[in-house]
Design an enzyme around this catalytic site. Structure first.
Site, PDB file in Angstrom:
ATOM      1  CG  ASP A 426      42.317  38.371  56.580  1.00 62.33           C
ATOM      2  OD1 ASP A 426      41.639  39.175  55.908  1.00 62.33           O
ATOM      3  OD2 ASP A 426      41.842  37.352  57.108  1.00 62.33           O
ATOM      4  CD  GLU A 429      39.426  44.894  55.639  1.00 65.00           C
ATOM      5  OE1 GLU A 429      39.655  44.155  54.661  1.00 65.00           O
ATOM      6  OE2 GLU A 429      39.452  44.473  56.821  1.00 65.00           O
ATOM      7  CG  ASP A 492      35.049  37.184  55.100  1.00 69.62           C
ATOM      8  OD1 ASP A 492      36.049  36.683  54.562  1.00 69.62           O
ATOM      9  OD2 ASP A 492      35.054  37.638  56.259  1.00 69.62           O
TER      10      ASP A 492
END
Length: 677
Positions: A426, A429, A492
């Protein structure tokens, strides 16, 4: 980035230095070198106080032409650099005459006008123009802090840009996993990874590559901040710009869109082939839900009792203690026997995935170890770069340090030895653009490139442990080349039909950016999906290359929505198993050619103009047309191209001499799923 105020005027605070003519042209070791002053040079005096651009044309492989436009070549470039492939045995053909110079690579030629003003035309082997760079296209642009006396200050911000023309009816696709309009014409696209969800112009996976329906693609070879003006600043051009003194890009010829992807991924890397078990259904604990072994086994028992085929169980963040992410230690209060739990899951025929990221919280025992050994990104004063955004006091692993990579991998190896089969990598960024790296890399360019090193480190460990062809990630962030480390998921999203549609647009765009495998959170990540949304998303998710049930603060076991959802999940999981031989064929094609499993209609039917803008349906491999239902009233409008088709669920057959639109109504046990026969 827009440099002009309208078509004619340069924006205030900028100065423009446009290539005006090809003044001097020569061949140097297989490269066509063009020296382009920014004003027409007629006399000796015109060479004084003049800006000169150097443009070099070469070819790394057939049907690909590399273009590098430079101003000051003495500027320092600290990297990083994309890992690109080339064919060292290939030599392009170069010719120079009084009026024109050209370089030909396979069926692609760049023609540089010598006799007149600046113009470079790209043509195919039949002489058809694909695109061109012309007046006011290639340029050195400067943003001035002191506009009146800019020549005497060193704090000016330089940019290099070029523009390529768009023809009538030409559409632009790709540029990564973008959730806005599928056709990119009219958009400003900034290549800058961000954790922005799926409902904004930001993207987790920014790829500086686009293709058009005119038979070519363009890859800007810069891992940093690339800005695209796609028929926006000038409606008949695509402009791309980068900060600094040089711009490098590749023009890639098809002419078919599949051939463009094949050549682009030959340059940047082909997707690895995920193991067969990854194509089944994944079930997650969800993010902030409360769970322990009893909860996990209850979910799995419920899936087995309802005969819903399941392949993978995923443990999200809270398999570790809060404030400790990531220390890769199971929370002993919740999971006192993790090795035994993993074995029990394996005994049920399931693979096990656990959530990780590359951020080390200050409370993690790894923080002190990593800090003392210099394994984290630093500040300019030598201290560790830290933030409280996400985990308190967290640091970021510096993957430019080989020892840090080995250290990070060693912590994950202990989990693999325990029986974990794969990792959800995950984030990646939220990377500082002012950090200091072990290898001295440019922190702005590292912002996007960081995810490549992160996922490569984890993927290489999995291949080392399980062998080539048996490694799989579930990754969120990416840059060019990241397609080599599948699988990627859409991030998301909200639990609405609108978000389901934007998710599909993101997947279609990512597939046209070289990524062969892709997934998304069935039912949406945020919120609680209404039953209609969840059941329609189940159909969509189980007709994607990879399928995962995952949410934020609510469980995603189907019966938590309603029992009919369990029936829908069972039926479409069984359909996917039945279709698996075809899906695996498409997966092998993705591995060999870069053509994605989930395909935009224009990729499979480029000759059909009705497919050029379709973004609410897709092809799964080359055989299956899927049109998800995005409405509460169960109605769906979709298009079927010419050919023979059979509905995979109800058995209807069509023989269409030309394409046709349909508007139909489907219950939750069906949808438009047509097989080419």
């Amino acid at each position: 980035m827009k440099f002009t105020n309208g078509y004619w005027v340069v924006r205030d605070g900028f100065s423009a230095n446009f290539a005006a003519q090809a003044y001097d042209v020569r061949e140097q070791n297989g490269t066509l070198e063009v020296y382009a002053p920014v004003k027409v040079t007629k006399t000796r005096g015109d060479s004084l106080n003049a800006t000169l651009l150097t443009v070099r044309y070469s070819s790394p492989m057939p049907n690909v032409i590399k273009v590098k436009v430079s101003h000051y070549e003495g500027s320092y470039d600290a990297g990083p650099y994309f890992e690109l492939n080339s064919d060292s045995s290939f030599k392009p053909a170069i010719s120079i005459s009084e009026k024109e110079a050209s370089i030909t690579s396979g069926n692609l030629t760049a023609n540089v006008c010598i006799a007149d003003f600046w113009k470079v035309t790209y043509t195919n082997d039949k002489g058809r123009q694909l695109t061109k760079s012309e007046s006011k296209s290639a340029a050195y642009m400067v943003k001035h802090s002191h506009p009146q006396e800019h020549m005497f200050y060193s704090d000016e911000l330089p940019f290099m840009k070029d523009e390529l023309s768009l023809g009538v009816g030409e559409y632009v696709y790709g540029l990564g996993e973008r959730f806005g309009s599928f056709v990119k014409n009219g958009q400003t696209v900034d290549i800058w990874n961000a954790d922005g969800g799926t409902a904004s112009e930001q993207a987790y996976k920014n790829i500086p590559f686009y293709m058009t329906n005119r038979g070519y693609g363009v890859f800007v070879n810069n891992p940093g901040a690339v800005s695209f003006e796609v028929a926006s600043e000038k409606v008949s051009r695509v402009q791309f710009s980068v900060p600094g003194e040089s711009l490098e890009y590749y023009v890639i010829y098809g002419p078919e869109p599949k051939q463009i992807l094949e050549r682009y991924t030959a340059l940047t890397g082909r997707p690895a082939l995920p193991p067969k078990w990854t194509f089944g259904l994944w079930l997650s604990t969800s993010f902030t839900t409360s769970y322990d072994e009893k909860t996990v086994m209850h979910f799995i028992d419920g899936m087995f009792e309802r005969k819903i085929p399941l392949s993978v169980f995923h443990f999200d963040c809270f398999w570790m203690k809060g404030f400790h992410w990531s220390d890769f230690i199971w929370d002993e209060e919740t999971f006192p026997d993790p090795a035994g739990l993993i074995k029990r899951l394996h005994d049920r025929g399931l693979k096990v995935c656990v959530w990780i990221n590359s951020y080390i919280a200050q409370r993690s025992y790894l923080f002190k170890e990593g800090m003392e050994k210099g394994y984290f990104i630093k500040k300019r004063d030598g201290s560790v770069w830290q933030t409280d955004l996400w985990q308190a006091g967290m640091a970021v692993v510096d993957f430019t340090n080989p020892d840090a990579c080995k250290w990070y991998a060693s912590k994950l190896r202990a989990l693999l030895d325990m029986g974990v089969d794969c990792f959800k990598t995950d984030f990646g960024e939220r990377i500082p653009e002012d950090g200091v790296y072990f290898n001295g890399a440019d922190p702005v360019k590292m912002h996007n490139y960081y995810t490549f090193l992160y996922n490569k480190t984890v993927f290489n460990l999995l291949e080392e442990k399980y062998g080539k062809g048996n490694a799989c990630l579930f990754a969120r962030s990416a840059t060019a080349g990241g397609q080599q480390f599948p699988v990627h998921w859409g991030g998301d999203c909200e639990s609405t039909f609108e978000s389901m549609a934007e998710t599909l647009r993101g997947g279609l765009s990512l597939g046209l950016s070289g990524f062969g495998f892709w997934s998304h959170d069935i039912g949406g990540f945020e919120g609680n999906p209404p039953p209609a949304v969840f059941k329609r998303w189940l159909q969509f998710g189980l007709l994607s290359s990879h399928s995962r049930l995952h949410g934020s603060n609510s469980y995603r076991v189907p019966w938590s929505v309603d029992e009919e959802s369990s029936e829908v999940a069972k039926k479409f999981a069984e359909i996917k198993i039945k279709m698996l031989p075809y899906i695996l064929e498409a997966a092998e094609e993705a591995n060999k050619t870069g053509v994605p499993v989930l395909r935009a209609m224009m990729l499979e039917f480029p000759e059909d103009p009705s497919c050029a803008q379709l973004d609410r349906q897709y092809m799964l491999g080359s055989k299956f047309l899927v049109a998800p239902v995005f409405s509460e009233d169960n109605k769906v409008s979709y298009y079927i191209p010419a050919g023979k088709w059979r509905h995979y669920i109800d058995g209807r057959e069509l023989n269409l001499e030309c394409g046709k639109w349909f508007t139909e109504e489907y219950d939750f046990m069906s949808l438009p799923l047509w097989e080419r026969v």
